[in-house]
Scaffold this active site. Structure first.
Site, PDB file in Angstrom:
ATOM      1  N   LYS A 177      65.070  72.852  68.798  1.00  0.00           N
ATOM      2  CA  LYS A 177      64.034  73.389  67.624  1.00  0.00           C
ATOM      3  C   LYS A 177      64.781  74.248  66.444  1.00  0.00           C
ATOM      4  O   LYS A 177      65.494  75.254  66.925  1.00  0.00           O
ATOM      5  CB  LYS A 177      63.033  73.972  68.402  1.00  0.00           C
ATOM      6  CG  LYS A 177      61.792  74.325  67.544  1.00  0.00           C
ATOM      7  CD  LYS A 177      60.690  75.036  68.276  1.00  0.00           C
ATOM      8  CE  LYS A 177      59.348  75.428  67.460  1.00  0.00           C
ATOM      9  NZ  LYS A 177      58.169  75.917  68.224  1.00  0.00           N
ATOM     10  N   SER A 219      53.587  74.158  67.358  1.00  0.00           N
ATOM     11  CA  SER A 219      54.595  73.952  66.171  1.00  0.00           C
ATOM     12  C   SER A 219      55.661  73.216  66.332  1.00  0.00           C
ATOM     13  O   SER A 219      56.737  72.818  65.486  1.00  0.00           O
ATOM     14  CB  SER A 219      55.174  75.553  65.462  1.00  0.00           C
ATOM     15  OG  SER A 219      55.763  75.989  66.711  1.00  0.00           O
ATOM     16  N   SER A 223      53.030  76.225  71.503  1.00  0.00           N
ATOM     17  CA  SER A 223      53.820  75.286  70.688  1.00  0.00           C
ATOM     18  C   SER A 223      54.843  74.316  71.418  1.00  0.00           C
ATOM     19  O   SER A 223      55.252  73.450  70.829  1.00  0.00           O
ATOM     20  CB  SER A 223      54.667  75.990  69.804  1.00  0.00           C
ATOM     21  OG  SER A 223      53.743  76.752  68.733  1.00  0.00           O
TER      22      SER A 223
END
Length: 518
Positions: free
Chosen positions: A91, A166, A190
């Site tokens: 990420k 997210s 997330s």
């Protein structure tokens, strides 16, 4: 369990369709090489990521070099970790020296950090091959990956739907078979929410169980890096790699890491008390989501678990409390982006003042959701309002923690749906922040309390044929209990599915019909 009518054809020999455990074993046995496995995944990214947009940066040259180093070390007889040579998607909120780290924001466009996050370094030390950096909502502020300054990620199950947020990029990379492993971060769900809507596994470790050093902070008392994968055992092995005390992180717990790998291999839930949270269900939850959740609880009971109902009355206040605490901490953490030290700088014509340059840079660099939360947080922390807003929210946080303590006196783990609905359509909630925030209704309490929690796939909703996730929550430092439950569910549901759920996913090769502009 219902499934899409057009299952994807899977080739047994295709490295992109194999688990991380299988790939690691094949590499160790000399059946294939880390370079061959890495090249296969890079080819897969090239083939499908134009449609999915899971990656912001693909680091192919360095990935192949890392894989070649694993092959060399193995040929020399050096000891290697259990996941050595297996590719991973990282990420883009964790630093990887030399690779762009944008956090999905224009304000960090082009920034290349000179150091590795602790999580990144532990991956490299374990011989895991980092393919690149994945898309996310800007600074992890969002539940759909539509807030990225670089455009939305698409759910491989249906390219017109969101992949969660997210960390939708990491989850979508798994579901699109672009990587067998991924790293996410979880501030209010997330990791877990994207896992739920993509049919993958995502774990938020106990707060302090994984290092936040090198993680670009959103809300320091809530953020936590965690492992993501397509199977429970793969996730546990990755968890074991990244977990453990880090003296560079003041919030890191100096305690032994729970044996999550043994728990994932066992899957024994006999005698485990499983608490169904009364407040996390009912009105607002899609019928198909609740149906799959109830069926999963029945499967746990059939496997020997004791099912009890628990009440956590203050969970209903967790959402508003969270959306005061998070923006308050974000407004403080994001103050560093001032155009003076790193990142974007605009409005400097040689005459403008520092204040004017700072204002122009933030106006150009931050997106709408980031600005909204900074304004909200700054207001909540301002003189005269601190006690009324931020202070009260922290009191609610204490009540949520007490609810968990009472619930864990009656149950060893708690369960609920991970999300109230399946993946919604891109653009559907962009203009309704409150509806977007409600996606995190089930996941937020665990972040407020710092518990370990996870989402496991439990089938496809009969309403729309999209994945449903079950959330499991354990007390702090009892992360192994998550994997016991997850492995038990995976085993029972695998028998019903006749194989992995993701074998039923359509090929994400067609361009999406819904385009959302960041």
């Amino acid at each position: 369990m219902s499934a899409p009518t057009t299952p994807a054809a899977t080739a047994t020999g295709d490295p992109t369709r194999r688990t991380a455990v299988d790939l690691a074993a094949a590499i160790a046995a000399g059946e294939t090489s880390a370079v061959e496995v890495t090249r296969a995944h890079l080819d897969r990214i090239e083939a499908v990521d134009e449609a999915v947009h899971a990656f912001l940066h693909v680091d192919g040259e360095r990935a192949l070099a890392s894989a070649a180093e694993v092959d060399r070390r193995r040929a020399d007889g050096e000891p290697l970790g259990p996941l050595a040579g297996v590719p991973l998607a990282l990420k883009d909120v964790l630093t990887y020296a030399g690779a762009p780290t944008t956090c999905g924001s224009k304000i960090l466009e082009g920034w290349r950090p000179p150091y590795n996050a602790t999580v990144t370094q532990r991956l490299l030390d374990a011989g895991i091959v980092i393919l690149g950096k994945t898309n996310l909502d800007e600074f992890a502020m969002g539940s759909s990956t539509e807030n990225s300054a670089y455009g939305p990620t698409h759910n491989p199950w249906d390219l017109d739907r969101i992949p969660g947020g997210s960390g939708g990029g990491s989850a979508a990379a798994l579901a699109a078979f672009e990587a067998p492993l991924a790293i996410g971060t979880d501030t209010g769900g997330s990791i877990r929410q994207p896992a739920a809507v993509t049919g993958t596994v995502g774990v938020k470790p106990t707060y302090g169980g994984t290092s936040r050093y090198g993680l670009v902070a959103l809300a320091s008392s809530l953020d936590q890096p965690g492992p993501c994968a397509r199977s429970v055992l793969d996730t546990a092995l990755l968890h074991a790699v990244i977990a453990g005390h880090d003296p560079r992180d003041s919030t890191s717990i100096d305690a032994p890491v729970p044996d999550v790998v043994a728990a994932a291999r066992s899957g024994d839930v006999a005698g485990l008390r499983v608490g169904v949270v009364r407040e996390l269900g009912g009105e607002g939850y899609a019928p198909g989501v609740e149906q799959r959740f109830r069926e999963s609880v029945d499967l746990l009971a059939a496997a020997g678990a004791e099912i009890v109902e628990v009440s956590c009355p203050h969970f209903r206040y967790a959402l508003p409390a969270y959306y005061l605490i998070l923006p308050s901490e974000a407004s403080s953490n994001l103050a560093k982006f001032d155009a003076m030290r790193f990142g974007l700088r605009v409005g400097d014509d040689g005459v403008a003042s520092a204040e004017q340059v700072m204002a122009a840079t933030r106006e150009a660099g931050f997106g709408a959701e980031v600005k909204r939360r900074i304004i909200l947080g700054t207001y909540a922390l301002s003189s005269g309002y601190y006690d009324a807003y931020y202070g009260q929210a922290q009191k609610v946080r204490t009540l949520v923690i007490r609810d968990f303590e009472n619930a864990f006196a009656a149950a060893d783990v708690l369960v609920s749906p991970t999300t109230p609905t399946t993946a919604f359509r891109l653009g559907e909630r962009v203009d309704d922040p409150l509806a977007m925030y409600a996606n995190d209704l089930c996941t937020i309490p665990s972040n407020l309390a710092g518990n370990a929690s996870a989402s496991f796939p439990v089938g496809l909703s009969p309403d729309d044929g999209l994945p449903v996730g079950l959330q499991v929550i354990a007390p702090p430092l009892a992360d192994d209990r998550l994997y016991r439950v997850g492995a038990a569910l995976e085993r029972a549901l695998g028998e019903q599915w006749g194989g992995p759920l993701l074998d039923r996913i359509p090929e994400p090769t067609a361009r999406p019909s819904v385009e959302v502009q960041a």
